[in-house]
Design an enzyme around this catalytic site. Structure first.
Site, PDB file in Angstrom:
ATOM      1  N   ARG A 236       0.854  -1.186   0.000  1.00  0.00           N
ATOM      2  CA  ARG A 236       0.000   0.000   0.000  1.00  0.00           C
ATOM      3  C   ARG A 236       0.889   1.234   0.000  1.00  0.00           C
ATOM      4  O   ARG A 236       1.969   1.244   0.618  1.00  0.00           O
ATOM      5  CB  ARG A 236      -0.910   0.045   1.236  1.00  0.00           C
ATOM      6  CG  ARG A 236      -2.107  -0.891   1.200  1.00  0.00           C
ATOM      7  CD  ARG A 236      -3.141  -0.520   0.135  1.00  0.00           C
ATOM      8  NE  ARG A 236      -4.322  -1.355   0.189  1.00  0.00           N
ATOM      9  CZ  ARG A 236      -4.496  -2.506  -0.471  1.00  0.00           C
ATOM     10  NH1 ARG A 236      -3.533  -2.961  -1.247  1.00  0.00           N
ATOM     11  NH2 ARG A 236      -5.624  -3.180  -0.353  1.00  0.00           N
ATOM     12  N   GLU A 265      -4.568   7.271  -4.946  1.00  0.00           N
ATOM     13  CA  GLU A 265      -4.817   6.528  -6.196  1.00  0.00           C
ATOM     14  C   GLU A 265      -6.145   6.959  -6.796  1.00  0.00           C
ATOM     15  O   GLU A 265      -7.118   7.101  -6.050  1.00  0.00           O
ATOM     16  CB  GLU A 265      -4.823   5.022  -5.924  1.00  0.00           C
ATOM     17  CG  GLU A 265      -3.448   4.529  -5.484  1.00  0.00           C
ATOM     18  CD  GLU A 265      -3.376   3.012  -5.251  1.00  0.00           C
ATOM     19  OE1 GLU A 265      -4.398   2.326  -5.437  1.00  0.00           O
ATOM     20  OE2 GLU A 265      -2.299   2.538  -4.886  1.00  0.00           O
ATOM     21  N   HIS A 284      -1.623  -0.170  -9.468  1.00  0.00           N
ATOM     22  CA  HIS A 284      -2.197  -1.081  -8.465  1.00  0.00           C
ATOM     23  C   HIS A 284      -2.753  -2.347  -9.147  1.00  0.00           C
ATOM     24  O   HIS A 284      -3.958  -2.614  -9.089  1.00  0.00           O
ATOM     25  CB  HIS A 284      -3.300  -0.375  -7.655  1.00  0.00           C
ATOM     26  CG  HIS A 284      -3.575  -1.048  -6.336  1.00  0.00           C
ATOM     27  ND1 HIS A 284      -3.948  -0.361  -5.206  1.00  0.00           N
ATOM     28  CD2 HIS A 284      -3.539  -2.355  -5.968  1.00  0.00           C
ATOM     29  CE1 HIS A 284      -4.141  -1.207  -4.214  1.00  0.00           C
ATOM     30  NE2 HIS A 284      -3.885  -2.428  -4.651  1.00  0.00           N
TER      31      HIS A 284
HETATM   32  C1  GLV Z   1      -5.180  -5.534  -3.385  1.00  0.00           C
HETATM   33  O1  GLV Z   1      -4.435  -4.629  -3.198  1.00  0.00           O
HETATM   34  C2  GLV Z   1      -5.972  -6.154  -2.376  1.00  0.00           C
HETATM   35  O2  GLV Z   1      -5.936  -5.714  -1.213  1.00  0.00           O
HETATM   36  O3  GLV Z   1      -6.680  -7.115  -2.705  1.00  0.00           O
END
Ligand code: GLV
Length: 322
Positions: A236, A265, A284
Protein backbone atom coordinates in the site's frame (compact mmCIF):
# COMPACT_ATOMS: atom_id res chain seq x y z
CA UNK A 1 -38.07 -10.62 3.16
CA UNK A 2 -35.09 -10.79 0.79
CA UNK A 3 -32.10 -8.79 1.91
CA UNK A 4 -30.93 -5.88 -0.21
CA UNK A 5 -27.30 -5.98 -1.32
CA UNK A 6 -25.42 -3.25 -3.14
CA UNK A 7 -22.55 -4.39 -5.39
CA UNK A 8 -20.38 -1.40 -6.24
CA UNK A 9 -19.03 -2.70 -9.55
CA UNK A 10 -19.72 -5.47 -12.03
CA UNK A 11 -17.53 -8.41 -10.99
CA UNK A 12 -16.40 -11.54 -12.84
CA UNK A 13 -17.04 -15.14 -11.83
CA UNK A 14 -19.99 -17.43 -11.33
CA UNK A 15 -20.72 -17.03 -7.64
CA UNK A 16 -22.12 -13.54 -8.05
CA UNK A 17 -25.01 -15.09 -10.01
CA UNK A 18 -25.65 -17.50 -7.16
CA UNK A 19 -25.65 -14.55 -4.76
CA UNK A 20 -28.20 -12.75 -6.96
CA UNK A 21 -30.62 -15.63 -6.43
CA UNK A 22 -30.56 -15.11 -2.67
CA UNK A 23 -31.04 -11.37 -2.40
CA UNK A 24 -32.32 -8.24 -4.06
CA UNK A 25 -29.10 -7.18 -5.74
CA UNK A 26 -28.32 -3.74 -7.09
CA UNK A 27 -25.13 -3.61 -9.15
CA UNK A 28 -23.56 -0.25 -10.00
CA UNK A 29 -23.05 -0.41 -13.76
CA UNK A 30 -20.78 2.59 -14.08
CA UNK A 31 -19.39 4.21 -16.06
CA UNK A 32 -16.28 4.10 -13.93
CA UNK A 33 -16.11 3.68 -10.19
CA UNK A 34 -19.01 4.39 -7.88
CA UNK A 35 -18.60 7.94 -6.51
CA UNK A 36 -18.67 8.22 -2.69
CA UNK A 37 -21.85 10.34 -2.74
CA UNK A 38 -23.64 7.77 -4.89
CA UNK A 39 -22.46 4.97 -2.60
CA UNK A 40 -24.07 6.80 0.32
CA UNK A 41 -27.33 7.17 -1.65
CA UNK A 42 -27.45 3.63 -3.04
CA UNK A 43 -26.57 1.93 0.24
CA UNK A 44 -29.55 3.36 2.16
CA UNK A 45 -31.83 0.50 3.23
CA UNK A 46 -29.30 -2.21 2.23
CA UNK A 47 -28.37 -5.06 4.57
CA UNK A 48 -25.30 -5.98 2.57
CA UNK A 49 -22.49 -4.36 0.61
CA UNK A 50 -20.07 -6.05 -1.79
CA UNK A 51 -17.40 -3.47 -2.48
CA UNK A 52 -13.97 -2.88 -3.98
CA UNK A 53 -10.88 -1.40 -2.35
CA UNK A 54 -11.74 1.90 -4.04
CA UNK A 55 -14.87 2.29 -1.89
CA UNK A 56 -14.29 4.06 1.42
CA UNK A 57 -16.38 2.67 4.28
CA UNK A 58 -16.02 5.00 7.26
CA UNK A 59 -17.94 6.03 10.38
CA UNK A 60 -19.75 8.88 8.63
CA UNK A 61 -21.11 6.50 6.02
CA UNK A 62 -22.04 3.90 8.64
CA UNK A 63 -23.90 6.44 10.79
CA UNK A 64 -26.49 6.78 8.05
CA UNK A 65 -26.76 3.01 7.37
CA UNK A 66 -28.58 1.48 10.35
CA UNK A 67 -29.72 -1.51 8.28
CA UNK A 68 -26.24 -2.64 7.23
CA UNK A 69 -25.40 -6.18 8.41
CA UNK A 70 -22.31 -7.12 6.41
CA UNK A 71 -19.60 -5.80 4.11
CA UNK A 72 -17.74 -8.09 1.74
CA UNK A 73 -14.72 -6.55 0.03
CA UNK A 74 -13.20 -7.99 -3.13
CA UNK A 75 -9.70 -7.40 -1.77
CA UNK A 76 -7.34 -8.84 0.79
CA UNK A 77 -6.48 -5.40 2.20
CA UNK A 78 -9.16 -3.71 4.27
CA UNK A 79 -7.52 -0.34 4.92
CA UNK A 80 -10.39 1.30 2.99
CA UNK A 81 -12.78 0.03 5.66
CA UNK A 82 -12.99 1.26 9.24
CA UNK A 83 -13.09 -2.28 10.63
CA UNK A 84 -13.23 -1.08 14.26
CA UNK A 85 -16.34 1.00 13.51
CA UNK A 86 -18.01 -1.97 11.80
CA UNK A 87 -17.08 -4.32 14.63
CA UNK A 88 -18.59 -1.92 17.19
CA UNK A 89 -21.83 -2.13 15.22
CA UNK A 90 -21.68 -5.92 14.94
CA UNK A 91 -21.20 -5.77 11.16
CA UNK A 92 -19.10 -8.59 9.67
CA UNK A 93 -16.36 -7.69 7.18
CA UNK A 94 -15.28 -10.23 4.57
CA UNK A 95 -12.13 -10.16 2.43
CA UNK A 96 -10.24 -12.41 -0.01
CA UNK A 97 -6.93 -13.64 1.42
CA UNK A 98 -4.87 -16.51 0.05
CA UNK A 99 -6.03 -16.58 -3.51
CA UNK A 100 -3.95 -13.59 -4.69
CA UNK A 101 -0.69 -14.54 -2.95
CA UNK A 102 1.22 -15.98 -5.92
CA UNK A 103 -0.16 -13.45 -8.39
CA UNK A 104 0.92 -10.53 -6.21
CA UNK A 105 4.34 -12.04 -5.49
CA UNK A 106 4.79 -12.51 -9.26
CA UNK A 107 4.00 -8.82 -9.77
CA UNK A 108 6.46 -7.77 -7.05
CA UNK A 109 9.17 -9.94 -8.59
CA UNK A 110 8.41 -8.55 -12.04
CA UNK A 111 8.74 -4.98 -10.74
CA UNK A 112 12.00 -5.90 -9.01
CA UNK A 113 13.48 -7.38 -12.18
CA UNK A 114 12.19 -4.52 -14.34
CA UNK A 115 13.60 -1.87 -12.03
CA UNK A 116 16.96 -3.67 -11.68
CA UNK A 117 17.38 -4.34 -15.39
CA UNK A 118 15.84 -1.06 -16.61
CA UNK A 119 13.34 -2.91 -18.78
CA UNK A 120 10.76 -0.13 -19.03
CA UNK A 121 13.39 2.53 -19.66
CA UNK A 122 14.85 0.32 -22.40
CA UNK A 123 11.42 -0.21 -23.95
CA UNK A 124 10.85 3.56 -24.08
CA UNK A 125 14.32 4.00 -25.59
CA UNK A 126 13.61 1.64 -28.45
CA UNK A 127 10.12 2.96 -29.19
CA UNK A 128 11.34 6.55 -29.26
CA UNK A 129 13.75 5.66 -32.06
CA UNK A 130 16.88 6.21 -29.97
CA UNK A 131 18.36 2.77 -30.73
CA UNK A 132 20.55 3.73 -33.66
CA UNK A 133 23.99 2.68 -34.88
CA UNK A 134 25.71 5.48 -32.97
CA UNK A 135 23.80 4.54 -29.84
CA UNK A 136 23.72 0.78 -29.74
CA UNK A 137 25.32 -2.20 -28.05
CA UNK A 138 28.42 -1.16 -26.16
CA UNK A 139 29.99 -2.41 -22.95
CA UNK A 140 28.05 -0.07 -20.69
CA UNK A 141 24.89 0.22 -22.77
CA UNK A 142 21.81 -0.11 -20.49
CA UNK A 143 23.76 -1.85 -17.76
CA UNK A 144 21.63 -2.55 -14.69
CA UNK A 145 21.91 -4.34 -11.40
CA UNK A 146 22.09 -8.09 -10.82
CA UNK A 147 19.18 -9.73 -9.05
CA UNK A 148 20.65 -13.23 -9.00
CA UNK A 149 22.84 -13.72 -5.96
CA UNK A 150 21.86 -10.38 -4.39
CA UNK A 151 20.30 -9.88 -0.95
CA UNK A 152 16.54 -9.38 -0.77
CA UNK A 153 14.96 -7.86 2.33
CA UNK A 154 11.30 -8.69 2.79
CA UNK A 155 9.32 -6.28 4.97
CA UNK A 156 6.37 -8.32 6.23
CA UNK A 157 6.44 -12.12 6.32
CA UNK A 158 2.80 -12.83 5.61
CA UNK A 159 1.82 -15.14 2.78
CA UNK A 160 2.86 -12.74 0.00
CA UNK A 161 6.20 -11.93 1.63
CA UNK A 162 6.92 -15.65 1.99
CA UNK A 163 5.93 -16.29 -1.64
CA UNK A 164 8.40 -13.56 -2.62
CA UNK A 165 11.08 -15.44 -0.65
CA UNK A 166 10.44 -18.68 -2.49
CA UNK A 167 10.83 -16.90 -5.82
CA UNK A 168 14.06 -15.31 -4.55
CA UNK A 169 15.42 -18.76 -3.66
CA UNK A 170 15.21 -19.70 -7.34
CA UNK A 171 17.39 -16.70 -8.13
CA UNK A 172 20.01 -17.74 -5.57
CA UNK A 173 19.29 -14.71 -3.42
CA UNK A 174 20.06 -14.38 0.26
CA UNK A 175 16.76 -13.50 1.91
CA UNK A 176 16.39 -11.35 5.03
CA UNK A 177 12.99 -10.84 6.59
CA UNK A 178 11.34 -8.61 9.13
CA UNK A 179 7.90 -9.01 10.62
CA UNK A 180 6.24 -6.91 13.33
CA UNK A 181 5.65 -10.00 15.40
CA UNK A 182 8.90 -11.94 14.86
CA UNK A 183 8.44 -15.00 12.71
CA UNK A 184 10.85 -17.83 11.92
CA UNK A 185 10.51 -18.92 8.30
CA UNK A 186 12.83 -21.53 6.75
CA UNK A 187 15.10 -19.91 4.18
CA UNK A 188 14.61 -16.40 5.59
CA UNK A 189 17.05 -14.83 8.05
CA UNK A 190 14.99 -12.97 10.62
CA UNK A 191 16.49 -9.51 11.36
CA UNK A 192 15.41 -6.12 12.70
CA UNK A 193 13.92 -3.66 10.21
CA UNK A 194 16.99 -1.44 10.44
CA UNK A 195 19.36 -4.37 9.85
CA UNK A 196 17.29 -5.39 6.87
CA UNK A 197 17.40 -1.91 5.33
CA UNK A 198 21.15 -1.58 5.87
CA UNK A 199 22.01 -4.97 4.36
CA UNK A 200 19.58 -5.47 1.47
CA UNK A 201 20.25 -4.81 -2.21
CA UNK A 202 16.52 -5.12 -2.83
CA UNK A 203 13.74 -4.34 -0.37
CA UNK A 204 10.20 -5.50 -1.04
CA UNK A 205 7.27 -4.28 1.06
CA UNK A 206 4.56 -6.77 2.04
CA UNK A 207 2.90 -5.47 5.21
CA UNK A 208 -0.74 -4.47 5.43
CA UNK A 209 -1.47 -0.75 5.85
CA UNK A 210 -2.59 -0.23 9.45
CA UNK A 211 -2.12 2.46 12.09
CA UNK A 212 1.22 0.79 12.92
CA UNK A 213 2.58 0.67 9.39
CA UNK A 214 1.61 4.13 8.06
CA UNK A 215 4.87 5.73 6.96
CA UNK A 216 6.83 2.69 8.18
CA UNK A 217 9.48 3.50 5.59
CA UNK A 218 9.84 7.20 6.37
CA UNK A 219 12.77 9.46 5.46
CA UNK A 220 14.89 8.10 8.34
CA UNK A 221 14.32 4.47 7.39
CA UNK A 222 14.90 5.17 3.70
CA UNK A 223 18.17 6.87 4.59
CA UNK A 224 19.32 3.59 6.19
CA UNK A 225 19.00 1.73 2.90
CA UNK A 226 22.16 0.54 1.22
CA UNK A 227 23.48 2.91 -1.43
CA UNK A 228 22.29 1.69 -4.81
CA UNK A 229 19.45 -0.42 -3.40
CA UNK A 230 16.09 -0.96 -5.09
CA UNK A 231 12.74 -0.59 -3.34
CA UNK A 232 9.63 -2.47 -4.47
CA UNK A 233 6.17 -1.74 -3.09
CA UNK A 234 3.14 -3.78 -4.04
CA UNK A 235 1.48 -3.46 -0.59
CA UNK A 236 0.00 0.00 0.00
CA UNK A 237 1.19 3.50 -0.80
CA UNK A 238 0.84 4.98 2.69
CA UNK A 239 3.56 2.66 4.01
CA UNK A 240 6.39 4.45 2.16
CA UNK A 241 7.10 8.20 2.30
CA UNK A 242 6.90 9.02 -1.41
CA UNK A 243 8.64 12.41 -1.15
CA UNK A 244 11.59 10.91 0.74
CA UNK A 245 11.76 8.00 -1.69
CA UNK A 246 11.75 10.33 -4.70
CA UNK A 247 14.53 12.36 -3.14
CA UNK A 248 16.65 9.26 -2.48
CA UNK A 249 16.09 8.05 -6.04
CA UNK A 250 16.78 11.45 -7.56
CA UNK A 251 20.03 11.92 -5.62
CA UNK A 252 21.34 8.50 -6.60
CA UNK A 253 21.27 7.20 -3.01
CA UNK A 254 18.89 4.52 -4.27
CA UNK A 255 19.26 2.87 -7.66
CA UNK A 256 15.64 2.35 -8.65
CA UNK A 257 12.15 1.52 -7.47
CA UNK A 258 9.18 -0.54 -8.62
CA UNK A 259 5.94 0.96 -7.34
CA UNK A 260 2.47 -0.49 -7.84
CA UNK A 261 0.67 1.40 -5.07
CA UNK A 262 0.47 5.06 -4.15
CA UNK A 263 -0.72 7.08 -1.16
CA UNK A 264 -3.27 8.68 -3.47
CA UNK A 265 -4.82 6.53 -6.20
CA UNK A 266 -5.11 7.19 -9.06
CA UNK A 267 -1.73 8.85 -8.63
CA UNK A 268 -1.52 12.60 -9.25
CA UNK A 269 0.53 13.39 -12.34
CA UNK A 270 2.73 15.75 -10.31
CA UNK A 271 3.79 12.94 -7.95
CA UNK A 272 7.61 13.26 -7.96
CA UNK A 273 8.06 9.52 -8.49
CA UNK A 274 6.56 9.82 -11.97
CA UNK A 275 9.25 12.26 -13.05
CA UNK A 276 12.08 9.80 -12.37
CA UNK A 277 13.33 7.49 -15.14
CA UNK A 278 14.54 4.94 -12.59
CA UNK A 279 11.05 4.28 -11.22
CA UNK A 280 8.88 1.58 -12.78
CA UNK A 281 5.26 2.31 -11.97
CA UNK A 282 2.04 0.35 -12.29
CA UNK A 283 -1.57 1.27 -11.44
CA UNK A 284 -2.20 -1.08 -8.46
CA UNK A 285 -2.26 -4.29 -10.51
CA UNK A 286 -0.59 -6.73 -8.09
CA UNK A 287 -3.49 -9.19 -8.15
CA UNK A 288 -4.57 -8.42 -11.71
CA UNK A 289 -4.76 -11.70 -13.57
CA UNK A 290 -8.04 -12.88 -15.02
CA UNK A 291 -8.01 -16.05 -12.94
CA UNK A 292 -7.13 -14.38 -9.65
CA UNK A 293 -9.64 -11.55 -10.06
CA UNK A 294 -12.33 -14.13 -10.88
CA UNK A 295 -11.44 -16.15 -7.80
CA UNK A 296 -11.43 -13.00 -5.66
CA UNK A 297 -14.91 -12.10 -6.92
CA UNK A 298 -16.10 -15.64 -6.17
CA UNK A 299 -14.79 -15.47 -2.60
CA UNK A 300 -16.34 -12.02 -2.09
CA UNK A 301 -19.67 -13.41 -3.33
CA UNK A 302 -19.32 -16.48 -1.07
CA UNK A 303 -18.64 -14.26 1.95
CA UNK A 304 -21.76 -12.25 1.13
CA UNK A 305 -23.84 -15.36 0.55
CA UNK A 306 -22.79 -16.84 3.89
CA UNK A 307 -23.78 -13.62 5.66
CA UNK A 308 -27.17 -13.63 3.92
CA UNK A 309 -28.02 -17.18 4.93
CA UNK A 310 -26.74 -16.63 8.47
CA UNK A 311 -23.54 -18.71 8.22
CA UNK A 312 -20.10 -17.45 9.27
CA UNK A 313 -18.26 -15.83 6.36
CA UNK A 314 -15.49 -18.15 5.10
CA UNK A 315 -13.01 -15.24 5.23
CA UNK A 316 -13.97 -12.74 7.89
CA UNK A 317 -11.71 -9.98 9.22
CA UNK A 318 -13.70 -9.58 12.46
CA UNK A 319 -15.01 -13.10 13.19
CA UNK A 320 -15.91 -12.02 16.74
CA UNK A 321 -19.13 -10.45 15.43
CA UNK A 322 -20.35 -13.56 13.60
C1 GLV B 1 -5.18 -5.53 -3.39
O1 GLV B 1 -4.44 -4.63 -3.20
C2 GLV B 1 -5.97 -6.15 -2.38
O2 GLV B 1 -5.94 -5.71 -1.21
O3 GLV B 1 -6.68 -7.11 -2.70
Amino acid sequence: MRKKVLVTHQVPGERIHELAQHCEMNVWMGPGLLPASTLAEELVGCQGLLCLLTDRIDRTLLDSMPDLEFVSSMSVGVDHIDVAALTERGIAVGHTPGILVDTTADAAFALMLSAARRIVEADRYVRRGNWRAENAWSPEFFTGKDVSGATLGIVGLGAIGRAMASRAAGFGMRVLGWNRSPREVPGIESVSLDELLVASDFVSVHVALTGDTVNLLDADKISLMKTGAVLVNTARGGIVDEQALAQALGSGALYAAGIDVFAQEPVAMDNPLLALPNVVVAPHIGSATTLTRTQMADIAADNALAAIVGDPMPYCVNPEVQ
